[in-house]
Design a protein around this motif. Structure first.
Motif, PDB file in Angstrom:
ATOM      1  N   ASP A   3       0.815  -1.210   0.000  1.00  0.00           N
ATOM      2  CA  ASP A   3       0.000   0.000   0.000  1.00  0.00           C
ATOM      3  C   ASP A   3       0.853   1.267   0.000  1.00  0.00           C
ATOM      4  O   ASP A   3       0.509   2.274   0.612  1.00  0.00           O
ATOM      5  CB  ASP A   3      -0.942   0.022   1.216  1.00  0.00           C
ATOM      6  N   LYS A  35       0.691   1.932   5.205  1.00  0.00           N
ATOM      7  CA  LYS A  35      -0.744   1.745   5.076  1.00  0.00           C
ATOM      8  C   LYS A  35      -1.436   3.013   4.571  1.00  0.00           C
ATOM      9  O   LYS A  35      -0.954   4.122   4.768  1.00  0.00           O
ATOM     10  CB  LYS A  35      -1.340   1.329   6.418  1.00  0.00           C
ATOM     11  N   THR A  78       0.820   3.976   9.053  1.00  0.00           N
ATOM     12  CA  THR A  78       0.951   4.946   7.976  1.00  0.00           C
ATOM     13  C   THR A  78       2.048   5.906   8.397  1.00  0.00           C
ATOM     14  O   THR A  78       2.002   6.487   9.481  1.00  0.00           O
ATOM     15  CB  THR A  78      -0.346   5.752   7.780  1.00  0.00           C
TER      16      THR A  78
END
Length: 265
Positions: A3, A35, A78
């Motif tokens: 991702d 992410k 993330t």
């Protein structure tokens, strides 16, 4: 990294007013790793003086720390990294560097988080100048992060640091090779006399007929000169000497101290 979306993205911040009262349009760029945004805990990484937002991946300057299965695991988090506006990585230049202090960059980063609809993050980490900006961000918003991780960074610029930044300024303004010469001086600040002795032991480079410590300094000066803009160095040096979470009084320090933020030094 799964991702992964490392494309450089930009946020326009019109009519930003600095602590010094100067108003100008700012451009804030950033990159995302790991992410998808808002699908996992967010780790914000602030880059150091000569760094940029490219913190992970093959060319990432902190790739040993950030990536799949690494300390900051991009399978779990993330990772968001802003560029200090004016660092040159995204083409945006700040010539009026004296108008800015570290707190301005902290406020701009917080505005960027707001634009991305982020009001709470898992961790905020930064090294050196990036760590100082992290201190400033956490002081401005003690509810921002669960973990604050400043690496080799204090919440204020010490007299020793300010003095070194003043010498850097003289190189950057007066030298015929400003970036090259300023970097050579800066390298002296990253090691103790004992570590220089242990590493070089007065050894010489027979081919160049110089001490190895001299060729090492020259190498680093040349290397940075090839990839770093003078305007970016002037700005970063100015920011480094202006770190101070008590700029507007002691309340920011006290509020951060009393917050639930876990501070790891």
């Amino acid at each position: 990294m799964k991702d992964l979306n490392t494309t450089l993205k930009k946020i326009e911040i019109p009519q930003y007013k600095t602590y010094s009262g100067v108003v100008q349009d700012m451009e804030l760029s950033y990159q995302l790793f790991g992410k998808k945004l808002h699908s996992a805990p967010i780790v914000v990484v602030n880059h150091a003086l000569t760094g940029n937002s490219n913190v992970a991946g093959q060319e990432g300057w902190w790739a040993s720390l950030i990536g799949d299965g690494k300390c900051i695991d991009t399978n779990k988090y993330t990772v968001l990294a802003f560029n200090i506006p004016g660092n040159g990585y995204d083409g945006f230049v700040v010539d009026n560097y004296k108008d800015f202090v570290a707190g301005d960059i902290a406020r701009i980063f917080l505005q960027g988080l707001k634009e991305l609809n982020i009001d709470r993050i898992y961790a905020l980490i930064g090294g050196s100048l990036g760590g100082g900006i992290a201190w400033e961000m956490a002081a401005l918003n003690p509810l921002l992060t669960e973990h604050l991780i400043p690496v080799a960074a204090d919440w204020k610029s010490t007299d020793w640091l300010i003095a070194n930044c003043q010498i850097q300024e003289q190189f950057l303004v007066n030298s015929r090779q400003p970036v090259h010469d300023a970097r050579m001086h800066a390298m002296l600040c990253y090691r103790t006399p004992q570590s220089f002795k242990a590493r070089f032991q007065r050894s010489t480079n027979e081919e160049l007929q110089v001490f190895n410590v001299e060729s090492w300094l020259t190498h680093h000066g040349k290397k940075l000169n090839e990839r770093f803009q003078l305007s970016a160095y002037k700005l970063a040096n100015q920011l480094l000497k202006t770190i101070d979470i008590t700029r507007e009084g002691e309340d920011a320090f006290i509020n951060l101290q009393n917050s639930k933020t876990n501070i790891h030094i």
